[in-house]
Design a protein around this motif. Structure first.
Motif, short mmCIF file in Angstrom:
data_model
loop_
_atom_site.label_atom_id
_atom_site.label_comp_id
_atom_site.label_asym_id
_atom_site.label_seq_id
_atom_site.Cartn_x
_atom_site.Cartn_y
_atom_site.Cartn_z
N HIS A 79 0.83 -1.21 0.00
CA HIS A 79 0.00 0.00 0.00
C HIS A 79 0.86 1.26 0.00
O HIS A 79 0.43 2.30 -0.48
N MET A 80 2.09 1.17 0.51
CA MET A 80 2.99 2.32 0.46
C MET A 80 3.52 2.53 -0.96
O MET A 80 3.66 3.66 -1.43
N ALA A 81 3.78 1.45 -1.67
CA ALA A 81 4.20 1.55 -3.07
C ALA A 81 3.08 2.15 -3.92
O ALA A 81 3.34 3.00 -4.79
N ALA A 82 1.85 1.74 -3.64
CA ALA A 82 0.71 2.29 -4.38
C ALA A 82 0.53 3.78 -4.09
O ALA A 82 0.29 4.58 -5.02
N TYR A 83 0.67 4.18 -2.82
CA TYR A 83 0.58 5.59 -2.45
C TYR A 83 1.67 6.40 -3.14
O TYR A 83 1.42 7.48 -3.69
N ALA A 84 2.90 5.88 -3.14
CA ALA A 84 4.02 6.57 -3.77
C ALA A 84 3.77 6.76 -5.26
O ALA A 84 4.05 7.84 -5.81
N ALA A 85 3.23 5.74 -5.92
CA ALA A 85 2.95 5.85 -7.35
C ALA A 85 1.89 6.91 -7.64
O ALA A 85 1.99 7.65 -8.63
N LYS A 86 0.88 7.00 -6.79
CA LYS A 86 -0.20 7.98 -6.98
C LYS A 86 0.26 9.41 -6.77
O LYS A 86 -0.29 10.34 -7.36
N THR A 87 1.24 9.61 -5.90
CA THR A 87 1.64 10.97 -5.51
C THR A 87 2.98 11.42 -6.09
O THR A 87 3.34 12.59 -5.95
N LYS A 88 3.70 10.54 -6.73
CA LYS A 88 5.05 10.82 -7.21
C LYS A 88 5.16 12.14 -7.98
O LYS A 88 6.06 12.94 -7.73
N GLU A 89 4.28 12.36 -8.91
CA GLU A 89 4.36 13.54 -9.77
C GLU A 89 3.91 14.82 -9.07
O GLU A 89 4.10 15.92 -9.60
N MET A 90 3.32 14.71 -7.88
CA MET A 90 2.85 15.87 -7.13
C MET A 90 3.88 16.39 -6.13
O MET A 90 3.72 17.48 -5.60
N ILE A 91 4.91 15.61 -5.86
CA ILE A 91 5.87 15.94 -4.81
C ILE A 91 7.08 16.66 -5.38
O ILE A 91 7.71 16.18 -6.33
N ALA A 92 7.41 17.81 -4.77
CA ALA A 92 8.61 18.56 -5.15
C ALA A 92 9.83 18.03 -4.41
O ALA A 92 10.91 17.91 -4.98
N SER A 93 9.67 17.72 -3.12
CA SER A 93 10.78 17.16 -2.35
C SER A 93 10.26 16.37 -1.16
O SER A 93 9.14 16.59 -0.69
N ARG A 94 11.10 15.46 -0.69
CA ARG A 94 10.76 14.62 0.45
C ARG A 94 12.04 14.37 1.25
O ARG A 94 13.05 13.94 0.69
N VAL A 95 11.99 14.69 2.54
CA VAL A 95 13.12 14.47 3.43
C VAL A 95 12.61 13.64 4.59
O VAL A 95 11.60 13.99 5.20
N ILE A 96 13.30 12.55 4.89
CA ILE A 96 12.85 11.66 5.95
C ILE A 96 13.94 11.57 7.03
O ILE A 96 15.09 11.25 6.72
N HIS A 97 13.55 11.84 8.26
CA HIS A 97 14.44 11.72 9.41
C HIS A 97 13.97 10.54 10.25
O HIS A 97 12.81 10.49 10.65
N VAL A 98 14.85 9.58 10.50
CA VAL A 98 14.55 8.42 11.35
C VAL A 98 15.36 8.60 12.62
O VAL A 98 16.59 8.74 12.58
N LEU A 99 14.65 8.61 13.75
CA LEU A 99 15.26 8.94 15.04
C LEU A 99 14.97 7.87 16.07
O LEU A 99 14.01 7.11 15.95
N GLU A 100 15.78 7.85 17.12
CA GLU A 100 15.51 7.00 18.27
C GLU A 100 15.66 7.84 19.53
O GLU A 100 16.34 8.87 19.52
N PRO A 101 15.01 7.43 20.62
CA PRO A 101 15.11 8.20 21.85
C PRO A 101 16.58 8.36 22.29
O PRO A 101 17.37 7.41 22.19
N ALA A 102 16.90 9.53 22.77
CA ALA A 102 18.26 9.79 23.28
C ALA A 102 18.43 9.14 24.64
O ALA A 102 17.51 9.18 25.46
N ALA A 103 19.57 8.53 24.84
CA ALA A 103 19.84 7.89 26.13
C ALA A 103 20.30 8.90 27.15
O ALA A 103 20.81 9.92 26.87
#
Length: 103
Positions: A79-103
């Protein structure tokens, strides 16, 4: 726990269309094993100089996942691949930050 902040900037005037597809995909994401939180956010109105706005074409996806493995499965979900295909041409940029709690 894994936190994700995705910053999505739409091509001018297309944020609403992307958000329609995003909201339609949310139930499938919420049903995924390990999903704790997954939702869109936009600039709050009326915050004054206190705020640094992202702008009218940008929204954030705020996510929490039980584990790195759950996030990896989410990224590979059909379903994420399908969402990406539907929206690909509408997106100018995408930045993803993956974080974990600080110890």
């Amino acid at each position: 726990m894994i936190h994700v902040i995705a910053i999505i900037t739409a091509k001018p005037g297309m944020r609403g269309q992307i958000l329609e597809h995003f909201r339609a995909n949310m139930p499938a994401v919420h049903a995924e094993k390990g999903c704790i939180e997954y939702g869109p956010a936009i600039d709050a109105e009326g915050m004054g100089k206190f705020q640094t706005p992202f702008g009218a074409d940008t929204f954030l996806v705020i996510e929490k996942w039980e584990s790195k493995e759950a996030l990896a499965a989410h990224a590979a979900a059909p379903h994420m691949a399908a969402y990406a295909a539907k929206t690909k041409e509408m997106i100018a940029s995408r930045v993803i930050h993956v974080l974990e709690p600080a110890a």
